[in-house]
Scaffold this active site. Structure first.
Site, short mmCIF file in Angstrom:
data_model
loop_
_atom_site.label_atom_id
_atom_site.label_comp_id
_atom_site.label_asym_id
_atom_site.label_seq_id
_atom_site.Cartn_x
_atom_site.Cartn_y
_atom_site.Cartn_z
N ASN A 124 -5.40 5.04 -11.22
CA ASN A 124 -5.19 5.22 -9.78
C ASN A 124 -4.06 6.23 -9.63
O ASN A 124 -2.91 5.93 -9.99
CB ASN A 124 -4.82 3.88 -9.11
CG ASN A 124 -4.56 4.04 -7.61
OD1 ASN A 124 -4.01 5.05 -7.19
ND2 ASN A 124 -4.95 3.06 -6.84
N GLU B 298 -8.06 6.51 -5.61
CA GLU B 298 -7.11 7.01 -4.61
C GLU B 298 -6.85 8.51 -4.78
O GLU B 298 -5.70 8.94 -4.79
CB GLU B 298 -5.80 6.21 -4.63
CG GLU B 298 -5.89 4.91 -3.87
CD GLU B 298 -4.54 4.45 -3.32
OE1 GLU B 298 -4.25 4.79 -2.15
OE2 GLU B 298 -3.81 3.76 -4.02
N ASP C 142 -9.08 0.15 -10.06
CA ASP C 142 -8.01 -0.63 -9.45
C ASP C 142 -8.68 -1.77 -8.70
O ASP C 142 -9.28 -1.55 -7.64
CB ASP C 142 -7.20 0.27 -8.51
CG ASP C 142 -6.13 -0.51 -7.76
OD1 ASP C 142 -6.03 -1.74 -7.94
OD2 ASP C 142 -5.39 0.12 -6.97
N ASN D 1 -7.12 -4.50 -7.58
CA ASN D 1 -6.20 -5.15 -6.65
C ASN D 1 -6.24 -6.68 -6.77
O ASN D 1 -6.05 -7.40 -5.78
CB ASN D 1 -6.46 -4.70 -5.20
CG ASN D 1 -5.65 -3.46 -4.83
OD1 ASN D 1 -4.46 -3.39 -5.11
ND2 ASN D 1 -6.31 -2.48 -4.22
N ASP E 217 -5.30 -3.02 -12.85
CA ASP E 217 -6.25 -1.98 -13.25
C ASP E 217 -6.82 -2.36 -14.61
O ASP E 217 -6.06 -2.65 -15.54
CB ASP E 217 -5.54 -0.62 -13.37
CG ASP E 217 -4.80 -0.24 -12.10
OD1 ASP E 217 -5.39 0.46 -11.26
OD2 ASP E 217 -3.62 -0.66 -11.94
N ASP F 268 2.11 5.29 -8.79
CA ASP F 268 2.63 3.92 -8.94
C ASP F 268 1.78 3.11 -9.93
O ASP F 268 2.12 1.98 -10.24
CB ASP F 268 2.77 3.21 -7.58
CG ASP F 268 1.61 3.43 -6.64
OD1 ASP F 268 0.65 4.14 -6.99
OD2 ASP F 268 1.66 2.88 -5.52
N HIS F 269 0.69 3.72 -10.42
CA HIS F 269 -0.14 3.08 -11.45
C HIS F 269 -0.06 3.89 -12.75
O HIS F 269 0.07 5.11 -12.72
CB HIS F 269 -1.61 3.05 -11.04
CG HIS F 269 -1.89 2.23 -9.81
ND1 HIS F 269 -2.56 1.02 -9.85
CD2 HIS F 269 -1.60 2.45 -8.50
CE1 HIS F 269 -2.69 0.54 -8.63
NE2 HIS F 269 -2.11 1.38 -7.79
#
Length: 258
Positions: free
Chosen positions: A7, A34, A147, A149, A219, A248-249
């Site tokens: 991501n 994303e 991802d 979530n 993930d 951020d991943h």
DNA sequence: ATGGTAGAGCATCTA
């Protein structure tokens, strides 16, 4: 066969980093989430220069998923299969790469348990399972990467108590993930490292969580049994979360013996 | 003190 998922939280912001990472790691397949791009803005030429074909599914502002492959890319399919209630967002793309049916998924965040987006998340997961039933064979070579979530287990978050009443750890979404696995998929990372905590793929930008090692494992690469039986490596590339302008991943890499 | 940061895009929305 080296398959990775990342991501990137805006491919525009991350392109130099993704290019350098591809050049370094040379995965056969990379699933992106994303991208935050429209299809017309997807930098296909930059990836072609590195030897990767690509398919992208995005509508511009948010979401956006892609598959890059240097082992061929056939039968691309954006979104849910015909007959399934269409997605309002661009969160799923599939393609066949080197004999493997590859899916890049960006599961809705859910936001809060009482938010309509949470119901959308559960519906989306059910539709992903229906999509697999309609378009893939669990006895063949299939991966679902992205991802999700969802932290599959309490050891997949840095502090279970901090997530009380929150999304990502709730039973309904974990049950929905379980239904996906029941179709015929294995979380190869957790199969390799059972009961080992602290191995995360995402850290909130805020509060310096990466440096405090306060993350979540959301993930992953889910593989059908035929592939999972040949699993030889599962890694989170934490180095890709360091330095200037990281996502951020971190990328998650899974490798399967040919 | 309901905080903090990043990205899209230009007021907030999303995560």
């Amino acid at each position: 066969m080296r398959i990775a998922t990342w991501n990137v939280n805006s491919l525009n912001a991350r392109l130099p980093r993704v290019e350098a990472w591809l050049d370094d790691v040379r995965p056969d397949v990379l699933c992106l989430q994303e991208t935050k791009l429209a299809d017309a803005s997807f930098p296909a030429m930059a990836f072609a220069a590195l030897g990767y074909e690509a398919v992208h599914h995005g509508d511009g502002r948010w979401n956006g998923v892609a598959i890059l492959s240097r082992v061929g890319l056939d039968d691309p399919l954006a979104g849910f299969a015909p007959g399934i209630e269409p997605d309002v967002d661009t969160r799923l793309v599939a393609a066949s790469c080197g004999g493997v049916r590859v899916h890049s998924v960006y599961v809705p965040n859910g936001r809060a348990l009482d938010d309509p987006h949470y119901a959308y998340k559960l519906s989306w997961l059910a539709r992903l399972r229906a999509h697999l039933e309609a378009t893939a064979d669990p006895a063949s070579e299939v991966v679902v990467c992205g991802d999700f979530n969802i932290a599959p287990d309490d050891i997949d978050v840095w502090d279970r108590a901090a997530f009380e009443g929150a999304t990502h750890v709730s039973e309904p979404e974990r049950t929905a993930l379980g239904a996906l696995l029941d179709w015929g998929l294995v979380d190869t990372f957790r199969a390799r490292y059972p009961e080992l905590p602290g191995l995360y793929s995402y850290w909130d930008y805020t509060a310096g969580r990466f440096h405090k090692r306060e993350g979540m494992r959301i993930d992953y690469v889910l593989a059908s049994a035929r592939l999972a039986a040949r699993s030889v490596l599962d890694v989170v590339d934490r180095n890709a979360r360091k330095g200037t302008k990281p996502s951020d991943h971190a990328p998650v890499i899974a490798e399967f013996a040919r």
